[in-house]
Design an enzyme around this catalytic site. Sequence first.
Site, PDB file in Angstrom:
ATOM      1  N   LEU A 175      40.159 -19.604  -7.433  1.00 52.41           N
ATOM      2  CA  LEU A 175      41.562 -19.298  -7.161  1.00 52.41           C
ATOM      3  C   LEU A 175      41.867 -19.779  -5.741  1.00 52.41           C
ATOM      4  CD1 LEU A 175      41.977 -15.633  -8.496  1.00 52.41           C
ATOM      5  CD2 LEU A 175      42.829 -17.748  -9.529  1.00 52.41           C
ATOM      6  N   GLU A 183      47.477  -8.461  -6.559  1.00 55.64           N
ATOM      7  CA  GLU A 183      47.836  -9.285  -7.714  1.00 55.64           C
ATOM      8  C   GLU A 183      46.677  -9.261  -8.712  1.00 55.64           C
ATOM      9  OE1 GLU A 183      48.991 -11.938 -10.521  1.00 55.64           O
ATOM     10  OE2 GLU A 183      47.137 -12.301  -9.418  1.00 55.64           O
TER      11      GLU A 183
HETATM   12  N1  LIG Z   1      45.631 -18.620 -11.193  1.00 51.64           N
HETATM   13  C1  LIG Z   1      45.263 -18.213 -12.392  1.00 51.64           C
HETATM   14  O1  LIG Z   1      45.883 -17.332 -12.989  1.00 51.64           O
HETATM   15  C2  LIG Z   1      44.076 -18.813 -13.047  1.00 51.64           C
HETATM   16  C3  LIG Z   1      43.685 -18.398 -14.318  1.00 51.64           C
HETATM   17  C4  LIG Z   1      42.585 -19.032 -14.912  1.00 51.64           C
HETATM   18  C5  LIG Z   1      41.905 -20.025 -14.238  1.00 51.64           C
HETATM   19  N2  LIG Z   1      42.322 -20.367 -13.001  1.00 51.64           N
HETATM   20  C6  LIG Z   1      41.636 -21.446 -12.259  1.00 51.64           C
HETATM   21  O2  LIG Z   1      41.592 -22.577 -13.107  1.00 51.64           O
HETATM   22  C7  LIG Z   1      40.356 -23.277 -12.858  1.00 51.64           C
HETATM   23  C8  LIG Z   1      39.572 -23.329 -14.143  1.00 51.64           C
HETATM   24  O3  LIG Z   1      40.240 -24.150 -15.074  1.00 51.64           O
HETATM   25  P1  LIG Z   1      39.508 -25.450 -15.633  1.00 51.64           P
HETATM   26  O4  LIG Z   1      40.504 -26.248 -16.396  1.00 51.64           O
HETATM   27  O5  LIG Z   1      38.804 -26.111 -14.505  1.00 51.64           O
HETATM   28  O6  LIG Z   1      38.393 -24.822 -16.574  1.00 51.64           O
HETATM   29  P2  LIG Z   1      38.430 -23.795 -17.784  1.00 51.64           P
HETATM   30  O7  LIG Z   1      39.592 -24.059 -18.678  1.00 51.64           O
HETATM   31  O8  LIG Z   1      38.235 -22.405 -17.282  1.00 51.64           O
HETATM   32  O9  LIG Z   1      37.088 -24.212 -18.499  1.00 51.64           O
HETATM   33  C9  LIG Z   1      37.024 -25.491 -19.076  1.00 51.64           C
HETATM   34  C10 LIG Z   1      35.910 -25.483 -20.066  1.00 51.64           C
HETATM   35  O10 LIG Z   1      36.101 -24.415 -21.007  1.00 51.64           O
HETATM   36  C11 LIG Z   1      35.788 -24.873 -22.309  1.00 51.64           C
HETATM   37  N3  LIG Z   1      37.015 -24.914 -23.072  1.00 51.64           N
HETATM   38  C12 LIG Z   1      38.291 -24.782 -22.618  1.00 51.64           C
HETATM   39  N4  LIG Z   1      39.167 -24.823 -23.633  1.00 51.64           N
HETATM   40  C13 LIG Z   1      38.435 -24.990 -24.754  1.00 51.64           C
HETATM   41  C14 LIG Z   1      38.750 -25.079 -26.130  1.00 51.64           C
HETATM   42  N5  LIG Z   1      40.010 -25.025 -26.561  1.00 51.64           N
HETATM   43  N6  LIG Z   1      37.731 -25.227 -27.012  1.00 51.64           N
HETATM   44  C15 LIG Z   1      36.435 -25.256 -26.602  1.00 51.64           C
HETATM   45  N7  LIG Z   1      36.073 -25.157 -25.307  1.00 51.64           N
HETATM   46  C16 LIG Z   1      37.054 -25.028 -24.396  1.00 51.64           C
HETATM   47  C17 LIG Z   1      35.129 -26.221 -22.134  1.00 51.64           C
HETATM   48  O11 LIG Z   1      33.791 -25.898 -21.819  1.00 51.64           O
HETATM   49  P3  LIG Z   1      32.537 -26.909 -22.012  1.00 51.64           P
HETATM   50  O12 LIG Z   1      32.701 -27.966 -20.975  1.00 51.64           O
HETATM   51  O13 LIG Z   1      31.356 -26.013 -21.774  1.00 51.64           O
HETATM   52  O14 LIG Z   1      32.616 -27.435 -23.419  1.00 51.64           O
HETATM   53  C18 LIG Z   1      35.853 -26.751 -20.900  1.00 51.64           C
HETATM   54  O15 LIG Z   1      35.151 -27.773 -20.220  1.00 51.64           O
HETATM   55  C19 LIG Z   1      39.652 -22.501 -11.752  1.00 51.64           C
HETATM   56  O16 LIG Z   1      40.014 -23.058 -10.511  1.00 51.64           O
HETATM   57  C20 LIG Z   1      40.206 -21.116 -11.906  1.00 51.64           C
HETATM   58  O17 LIG Z   1      40.146 -20.376 -10.702  1.00 51.64           O
HETATM   59  C21 LIG Z   1      43.376 -19.802 -12.396  1.00 51.64           C
END
Ligand SMILES: NC(=O)c1ccc[n+]([C@@H]2O[C@H](COP(=O)([O-])OP(=O)(O)OC[C@H]3O[C@@H](n4cnc5c(N)ncnc54)[C@H](OP(=O)(O)O)[C@@H]3O)[C@@H](O)[C@H]2O)c1
Length: 193
Positions: free
Chosen positions: A30, A37
Amino acid sequence: MNIEGEEMRKPIRLIAAACSDMGIGKNGQLPWCLPKEFQFFLDTITAVSAPEKKNLLVWGRISWFSCPETVFPLANCLNLVLSRKMSAVPPHAHYLCKDFGSVIHLASKPPLCHIVETIWVLGGPEVYKESLEHPWCDLIYLTDIMADFDCNVFFPKFDRNVFRKQKGFPGVPDEIHEENGIQFQFQVFKKEA
Ligand SMILES: NC(=O)c1ccc[n+]([C@@H]2O[C@H](COP(=O)([O-])OP(=O)(O)OC[C@H]3O[C@@H](n4cnc5c(N)ncnc54)[C@H](OP(=O)(O)O)[C@@H]3O)[C@@H](O)[C@H]2O)c1
């Protein structure tokens, strides 16, 4: 309860906090530190209407591993991690799924359909996008972080004529909050029928 064929329909709800340009994350973390929050997030996802009910929390792999371990166990919750390449359920989680369709299947069929109240989608963007398009998605909880942060992950675009911003939504304070010099406001968008 609304039963469609053998499926028991469950509300799918998204929860996120996004800054001015809809950024939500930077390098797997984050971009901000806003404990109040974060507490609102925890209170929202753990709320159930009866002690025997549980919410199914859906985490993308990176979001799951970026969450501080100190929050676990989360009361009234079952944690489901999405990953195409993991082969074992990670510590503190209850389920591992390879796609969003399997999440819906798990939550809406016996035995889980009898205890799951809400499917909370906790990010990141890929699973947010997929859940926004699902017909059972009815609410988006989206905190407006009223500041600029350098982000490399963004909340997906959604149609604000379909998901309408609510005023005075139950359990969601309307006022602007401030923490560490950053203003933010809780918001709820509801899908119009
Ligand atoms: N501000 C907020 O409210 C908030 C909320 C959530 C996250 N975040 C931030 O967002 C970032 C994370 O997001 P990100 O896009 O990097 O990663 P992510 O969506 O958390 O994880 C991505 C991984 O999850 C799996 N995945 C996601 N969707 C999938 C689906 N439909 N089917 C199968 N597997 C799926 C895959 O894993 P594999 O690679 O293992 O196949 C993909 O590589 C972080 O910085 C976090 O802090 C912020």
